[in-house]
Design a protein around this motif. Structure first.
Motif, PDB file in Angstrom:
ATOM      1  N   THR A   1       0.851  -1.186   0.000  1.00 57.52           N
ATOM      2  CA  THR A   1       0.000   0.000   0.000  1.00 57.52           C
ATOM      3  C   THR A   1       0.887   1.237   0.000  1.00 57.52           C
ATOM      4  O   THR A   1       1.534   1.555   0.993  1.00 57.52           O
TER       5      THR A   1
ATOM      6  N   LEU B   1      -0.736  -0.448  -4.432  1.00 56.63           N
ATOM      7  CA  LEU B   1      -2.024   0.229  -4.477  1.00 56.63           C
ATOM      8  C   LEU B   1      -1.875   1.595  -3.819  1.00 56.63           C
ATOM      9  O   LEU B   1      -1.387   1.699  -2.691  1.00 56.63           O
TER      10      LEU B   1
ATOM     11  N   ALA C   1      -7.795  -3.223  -5.273  1.00 58.59           N
ATOM     12  CA  ALA C   1      -6.893  -4.106  -4.530  1.00 58.59           C
ATOM     13  C   ALA C   1      -7.029  -5.549  -4.979  1.00 58.59           C
ATOM     14  O   ALA C   1      -6.028  -6.246  -5.201  1.00 58.59           O
TER      15      ALA C   1
ATOM     16  N   TYR D   1      -9.812   5.127 -11.236  1.00 59.84           N
ATOM     17  CA  TYR D   1      -8.692   4.193 -11.263  1.00 59.84           C
ATOM     18  C   TYR D   1      -7.689   4.665 -12.307  1.00 59.84           C
ATOM     19  O   TYR D   1      -8.071   5.023 -13.428  1.00 59.84           O
TER      20      TYR D   1
END
Length: 305
Positions: A150, A193, A223, A244
């Motif tokens: 992350t 991500l 994810a 996105y």
């Protein structure tokens, strides 16, 4: 294409609340067995409680899924090892790891203590390292693994008051870059991500009407795209509010200066050419930069003969 995780075992860190909870619930809904990791501390990392993680486990079990909670502090490797050992004892494999656990200690760099800097680095960077290290050999032996780091726009682009957080979030991109190369022959895909969502981490940063648009489930859709069988590898996916996008690091083709020309004045004098993006490219590895510069040098030597 239907994305399912039947027969897969996933570990999601920081899964008691927010994004981690959303990731875990959706993985379970799509067939995965899930380890709900959460130390249960406050947003700044203080304290510990199993209540949130236990609640997520109860939700999954009530829906007919399989899960258990583990309160490992991801910054402590021995605790992470115990978590992975319990997953192996219970289910015999680990297929997916989502490194989601994190804390905030926001202050301007002038006011930030070294301890606050180190703690954020320990949780985000070493937490990701510890969890990844604990499952790496398992995934190699299986010939299968999907790992999600992350990261954050704070690391990719910077944010005032987040020198520690930004440094940590860029560090995990560097970790991804190398692990994606090393894991390729073992079918281990490693991605990052970069989320924007309404969670405890952002609740006092954005207005309520904006937070209402940034539901964690929108990020979770991204994810899970990064950890299924046909996931890419070495990809930075930005996700938030239903948007996105891909983030990439490009390098311009650059210039070559002969030994006689190399000076700060010459570099500054060709700044526009250095910054020319017409032939920029994503490089597959750090060696590719060395290779590019060496080819330029060789071309100069051959042209001088």
């Amino acid at each position: 294409m239907s994305i399912r995780f039947d027969g897969k075992v996933a570990i999601v860190t920081g899964a008691g609340n927010g994004l981690g909870r959303s990731h875990a619930l959706e993985l379970a809904a799509r067939g995965a067995k899930v380890v709900i990791n959460d130390l249960g501390g406050a947003r700044d990392g203080v304290g510990a409680s199993s209540a949130a993680a236990d609640g997520v486990v109860a939700e999954i079990q009530a829906a007919g899924g399989e899960a258990f909670a583990h309160g490992a502090n991801v910054a402590i490797f021995s605790e992470v090892e115990d978590m992975v050992a319990q997953a192996m004892a219970k289910w015999g494999r680990v297929d997916i790891l989502i490194n989601n656990a994190g804390i905030l200690r926001d202050k301007s760099f002038s006011k930030m203590s070294i301890d606050d800097f180190k703690l954020v680095m320990d949780v985000h960077v070493m937490g990701s390292v510890n969890c990844t290290k604990a499952v790496w050999e398992i995934m190699k032996q299986q010939g299968y693994g999907r790992i999600v780091m992350t990261t954050s726009s704070s690391g990719l682009y910077g944010n005032f008051g987040q020198a520690n957080y930004g440094a940590a979030k860029m560090a995990v991109v560097g970790l991804m870059n190398t692990l994606a190369i090393e894991g390729a022959k073992y079918n281990i895909h490693v991605n990052s991500l970069a989320p924007t969502a309404a969670t405890r981490m952002t609740e006092d940063i954005m207005p309520a009407e904006i937070l209402g648009m940034l539901v964690p489930e929108a990020v979770t859709a991204g994810a899970l795209t990064l950890c299924h069988d046909n996931a890419p590898s070495r990809f930075i996916l930005c996700a938030g509010g239903g948007g996105y996008a891909k983030s990439s690091i490009f390098e311009t083709d650059g210039i070559y200066l002969s030994p006689e020309e190399r000076s700060p004045e010459a570099v500054a004098g060709q700044w526009d050419d250095i910054c020319n993006t017409s032939n920029q490219a994503e490089l597959e590895s750090g060696f590719k930069q060395s290779e590019k510069f060496l080819l330029k040098a060789q071309a100069f030597v051959q042209g001088a003969k």
